[in-house]
Scaffold this motif. Structure first.
Motif, PDB file in Angstrom:
ATOM      1  N   THR A  15     -26.083  42.486  -6.933  1.00 18.32           N
ATOM      2  CA  THR A  15     -25.766  43.132  -8.208  1.00 18.32           C
ATOM      3  C   THR A  15     -24.276  43.429  -8.315  1.00 18.32           C
ATOM      4  O   THR A  15     -23.685  43.242  -9.385  1.00 18.32           O
ATOM      5  CB  THR A  15     -26.607  44.408  -8.391  1.00 18.32           C
ATOM      6  N   ALA A  16     -23.651  43.860  -7.235  1.00 18.21           N
ATOM      7  CA  ALA A  16     -22.208  44.116  -7.268  1.00 18.21           C
ATOM      8  C   ALA A  16     -21.443  42.824  -7.543  1.00 18.21           C
ATOM      9  O   ALA A  16     -20.498  42.805  -8.342  1.00 18.21           O
ATOM     10  CB  ALA A  16     -21.753  44.744  -5.953  1.00 18.21           C
ATOM     11  N   ILE A  17     -21.855  41.731  -6.913  1.00 20.13           N
ATOM     12  CA  ILE A  17     -21.218  40.438  -7.155  1.00 20.13           C
ATOM     13  C   ILE A  17     -21.417  40.039  -8.613  1.00 20.13           C
ATOM     14  O   ILE A  17     -20.481  39.615  -9.296  1.00 20.13           O
ATOM     15  CB  ILE A  17     -21.774  39.362  -6.199  1.00 20.13           C
ATOM     16  N   LEU A  18     -22.638  40.194  -9.107  1.00 19.36           N
ATOM     17  CA  LEU A  18     -22.951  39.842 -10.491  1.00 19.36           C
ATOM     18  C   LEU A  18     -22.108  40.660 -11.471  1.00 19.36           C
ATOM     19  O   LEU A  18     -21.582  40.126 -12.448  1.00 19.36           O
ATOM     20  CB  LEU A  18     -24.440  40.057 -10.749  1.00 19.36           C
ATOM     21  N   ARG A  19     -21.990  41.973 -11.212  1.00 18.78           N
ATOM     22  CA  ARG A  19     -21.183  42.824 -12.106  1.00 18.78           C
ATOM     23  C   ARG A  19     -19.744  42.334 -12.144  1.00 18.78           C
ATOM     24  O   ARG A  19     -19.110  42.288 -13.193  1.00 18.78           O
ATOM     25  CB  ARG A  19     -21.190  44.281 -11.624  1.00 18.78           C
ATOM     26  N   ARG A  20     -19.202  42.007 -10.981  1.00 16.46           N
ATOM     27  CA  ARG A  20     -17.810  41.544 -10.913  1.00 16.46           C
ATOM     28  C   ARG A  20     -17.646  40.215 -11.651  1.00 16.46           C
ATOM     29  O   ARG A  20     -16.661  40.004 -12.357  1.00 16.46           O
ATOM     30  CB  ARG A  20     -17.360  41.430  -9.455  1.00 16.46           C
ATOM     31  N   LEU A  21     -18.608  39.312 -11.481  1.00 16.37           N
ATOM     32  CA  LEU A  21     -18.557  38.040 -12.200  1.00 16.37           C
ATOM     33  C   LEU A  21     -18.588  38.282 -13.709  1.00 16.37           C
ATOM     34  O   LEU A  21     -17.846  37.650 -14.462  1.00 16.37           O
ATOM     35  CB  LEU A  21     -19.726  37.139 -11.785  1.00 16.37           C
ATOM     36  N   GLU A  22     -19.441  39.214 -14.133  1.00 10.43           N
ATOM     37  CA  GLU A  22     -19.549  39.526 -15.557  1.00 10.43           C
ATOM     38  C   GLU A  22     -18.231  40.078 -16.096  1.00 10.43           C
ATOM     39  O   GLU A  22     -17.758  39.663 -17.154  1.00 10.43           O
ATOM     40  CB  GLU A  22     -20.683  40.524 -15.770  1.00 10.43           C
ATOM     41  N   VAL A  23     -17.623  40.996 -15.361  1.00 10.96           N
ATOM     42  CA  VAL A  23     -16.351  41.584 -15.778  1.00 10.96           C
ATOM     43  C   VAL A  23     -15.273  40.509 -15.867  1.00 10.96           C
ATOM     44  O   VAL A  23     -14.380  40.572 -16.710  1.00 10.96           O
ATOM     45  CB  VAL A  23     -15.942  42.714 -14.797  1.00 10.96           C
ATOM     46  N   ARG A  24     -15.379  39.493 -15.033  1.00 15.44           N
ATOM     47  CA  ARG A  24     -14.399  38.405 -15.029  1.00 15.44           C
ATOM     48  C   ARG A  24     -14.721  37.329 -16.067  1.00 15.44           C
ATOM     49  O   ARG A  24     -14.070  36.298 -16.116  1.00 15.44           O
ATOM     50  CB  ARG A  24     -14.278  37.822 -13.633  1.00 15.44           C
ATOM     51  N   GLY A  25     -15.743  37.573 -16.910  1.00 14.98           N
ATOM     52  CA  GLY A  25     -15.999  36.699 -18.040  1.00 14.98           C
ATOM     53  C   GLY A  25     -17.131  35.707 -17.884  1.00 14.98           C
ATOM     54  O   GLY A  25     -17.368  34.894 -18.772  1.00 14.98           O
ATOM     55  N   HIS A  26     -17.852  35.771 -16.780  1.00 12.29           N
ATOM     56  CA  HIS A  26     -18.976  34.851 -16.583  1.00 12.29           C
ATOM     57  C   HIS A  26     -20.233  35.399 -17.263  1.00 12.29           C
ATOM     58  O   HIS A  26     -20.468  36.609 -17.264  1.00 12.29           O
ATOM     59  CB  HIS A  26     -19.261  34.655 -15.089  1.00 12.29           C
ATOM     60  N   ALA A  27     -21.027  34.501 -17.819  1.00  7.60           N
ATOM     61  CA  ALA A  27     -22.314  34.902 -18.391  1.00  7.60           C
ATOM     62  C   ALA A  27     -23.287  35.142 -17.242  1.00  7.60           C
ATOM     63  O   ALA A  27     -23.385  34.320 -16.324  1.00  7.60           O
ATOM     64  CB  ALA A  27     -22.840  33.809 -19.309  1.00  7.60           C
ATOM     65  N   VAL A  28     -23.991  36.268 -17.276  1.00 13.53           N
ATOM     66  CA  VAL A  28     -24.928  36.616 -16.212  1.00 13.53           C
ATOM     67  C   VAL A  28     -26.267  37.037 -16.820  1.00 13.53           C
ATOM     68  O   VAL A  28     -26.330  37.477 -17.961  1.00 13.53           O
ATOM     69  CB  VAL A  28     -24.384  37.746 -15.300  1.00 13.53           C
ATOM     70  N   VAL A  29     -27.316  36.883 -16.001  1.00 21.13           N
ATOM     71  CA  VAL A  29     -28.659  37.302 -16.403  1.00 21.13           C
ATOM     72  C   VAL A  29     -29.189  38.224 -15.319  1.00 21.13           C
ATOM     73  O   VAL A  29     -29.178  37.878 -14.134  1.00 21.13           O
ATOM     74  CB  VAL A  29     -29.593  36.088 -16.598  1.00 21.13           C
ATOM     75  N   GLU A  30     -29.655  39.382 -15.746  1.00 20.08           N
ATOM     76  CA  GLU A  30     -30.119  40.416 -14.822  1.00 20.08           C
ATOM     77  C   GLU A  30     -31.379  40.023 -14.062  1.00 20.08           C
ATOM     78  O   GLU A  30     -32.181  39.221 -14.531  1.00 20.08           O
ATOM     79  CB  GLU A  30     -30.433  41.703 -15.610  1.00 20.08           C
ATOM     80  N   GLU A  31     -31.575  40.680 -12.934  1.00 16.15           N
ATOM     81  CA  GLU A  31     -32.785  40.496 -12.134  1.00 16.15           C
ATOM     82  C   GLU A  31     -33.986  41.101 -12.871  1.00 16.15           C
ATOM     83  O   GLU A  31     -33.942  42.251 -13.305  1.00 16.15           O
ATOM     84  CB  GLU A  31     -32.625  41.177 -10.774  1.00 16.15           C
ATOM     85  N   ALA A  32     -35.051  40.350 -12.975  1.00 17.69           N
ATOM     86  CA  ALA A  32     -36.237  40.804 -13.707  1.00 17.69           C
ATOM     87  C   ALA A  32     -37.054  41.826 -12.929  1.00 17.69           C
ATOM     88  O   ALA A  32     -37.551  42.793 -13.506  1.00 17.69           O
ATOM     89  CB  ALA A  32     -37.111  39.607 -14.077  1.00 17.69           C
ATOM     90  N   ALA A  33     -37.221  41.633 -11.629  1.00 13.81           N
ATOM     91  CA  ALA A  33     -38.094  42.520 -10.848  1.00 13.81           C
ATOM     92  C   ALA A  33     -37.638  43.968 -10.921  1.00 13.81           C
ATOM     93  O   ALA A  33     -38.459  44.880 -11.082  1.00 13.81           O
ATOM     94  CB  ALA A  33     -38.166  42.057  -9.391  1.00 13.81           C
ATOM     95  N   THR A  34     -36.335  44.196 -10.823  1.00 16.68           N
ATOM     96  CA  THR A  34     -35.813  45.567 -10.886  1.00 16.68           C
ATOM     97  C   THR A  34     -36.163  46.212 -12.217  1.00 16.68           C
ATOM     98  O   THR A  34     -36.539  47.392 -12.272  1.00 16.68           O
ATOM     99  CB  THR A  34     -34.289  45.563 -10.666  1.00 16.68           C
ATOM    100  N   ASP A  35     -36.062  45.452 -13.295  1.00 23.08           N
ATOM    101  CA  ASP A  35     -36.375  46.002 -14.618  1.00 23.08           C
ATOM    102  C   ASP A  35     -37.871  46.238 -14.795  1.00 23.08           C
ATOM    103  O   ASP A  35     -38.279  47.224 -15.411  1.00 23.08           O
ATOM    104  CB  ASP A  35     -35.821  45.094 -15.711  1.00 23.08           C
ATOM    105  N   VAL A  36     -38.689  45.344 -14.253  1.00 20.36           N
ATOM    106  CA  VAL A  36     -40.147  45.546 -14.303  1.00 20.36           C
ATOM    107  C   VAL A  36     -40.507  46.818 -13.528  1.00 20.36           C
ATOM    108  O   VAL A  36     -41.308  47.635 -13.991  1.00 20.36           O
ATOM    109  CB  VAL A  36     -40.899  44.319 -13.743  1.00 20.36           C
TER     110      VAL A  36
END
Length: 186
Positions: A15-36
């Motif tokens: 998630t930390a890697i994903l957040r950083r990628l998102e901040v740097r302009g990459h399109a990301v999709v969240e993990e489903a299990a955590t939200d479920v």
């Protein structure tokens, strides 16, 4: 539109890697299990992962998110986990995978929805417990091995993102995204 998977054991730092990628302009999709899990806990089920339909709820959300990405603007998309992760979780928990889960894994592999190279984030040597993450480090390491083998069984290649500082890990992913997204797709 290349779809890449970022995966690994619980608490590895995805998630930390994903957040950083998102901040740097990459399109990301969240993990489903955590939200479920979060929704189920908010509705009064403290351990929804123990329910027989948990994997199907995760797969359903993953499918909705895949469909939503299909309608979005073109470009690289990084997914936090995939249905193959849900299959690995099923194996780890000792539950037979549901027909819906097996069908979805078959569909994404046959359709090549995701790129064959998967970013496999290695554990950091510890696990921080959360409401959704209640796994010990020893169990996380067992799950990591099952997770890795499940991806290999489905024909994916793993690009290891080693333990280390966040920015170094993000650099590994970004460099590989640049190289991998330029390859011709079969």
């Amino acid at each position: 539109m290349p779809h890449f998977i970022l995966t690994g054991t619980p608490g590895a730092g995805k998630t930390a890697i994903l957040r950083r990628l998102e901040v740097r302009g990459h399109a990301v999709v969240e993990e489903a299990a955590t939200d479920v899990i979060a929704l189920s806990q908010a509705l009064g089920d403290p351990e929804p992962w123990r329910g027989p339909e948990f994997a199907d709820h995760v797969v359903a959300l993953q499918q909705r998110r895949q469909h939503a990405v299909g309608r979005a603007a073109p470009g690289i998309v990084v997914f936090d986990r995939s249905p193959v992760c849900t299959l690995a979780l099923s194996r780890y928990s000792g539950r037979p995978p549901s027909r819906r889960l097996l069908d979805e894994v078959e569909r994404i592999t046959a359709d090549r929805f995701y790129e064959r190279t998967v970013f496999f984030v290695r554990n950091q040597g510890y696990v921080r417990r959360t409401a959704a993450r209640r796994i010990s480090l020893d169990d996380a390491l067992i799950f990591e091995r099952i997770h890795e083998q499940t991806y290999r069984d489905q024909g994916f290649d793993l690009l290891e993102v080693p333990a280390g500082p966040l920015l170094e890990r993000v650099t590994v992913v970004e460099r590989a995204l640049g190289t991998l997204s330029e390859r011709p797709r079969p």
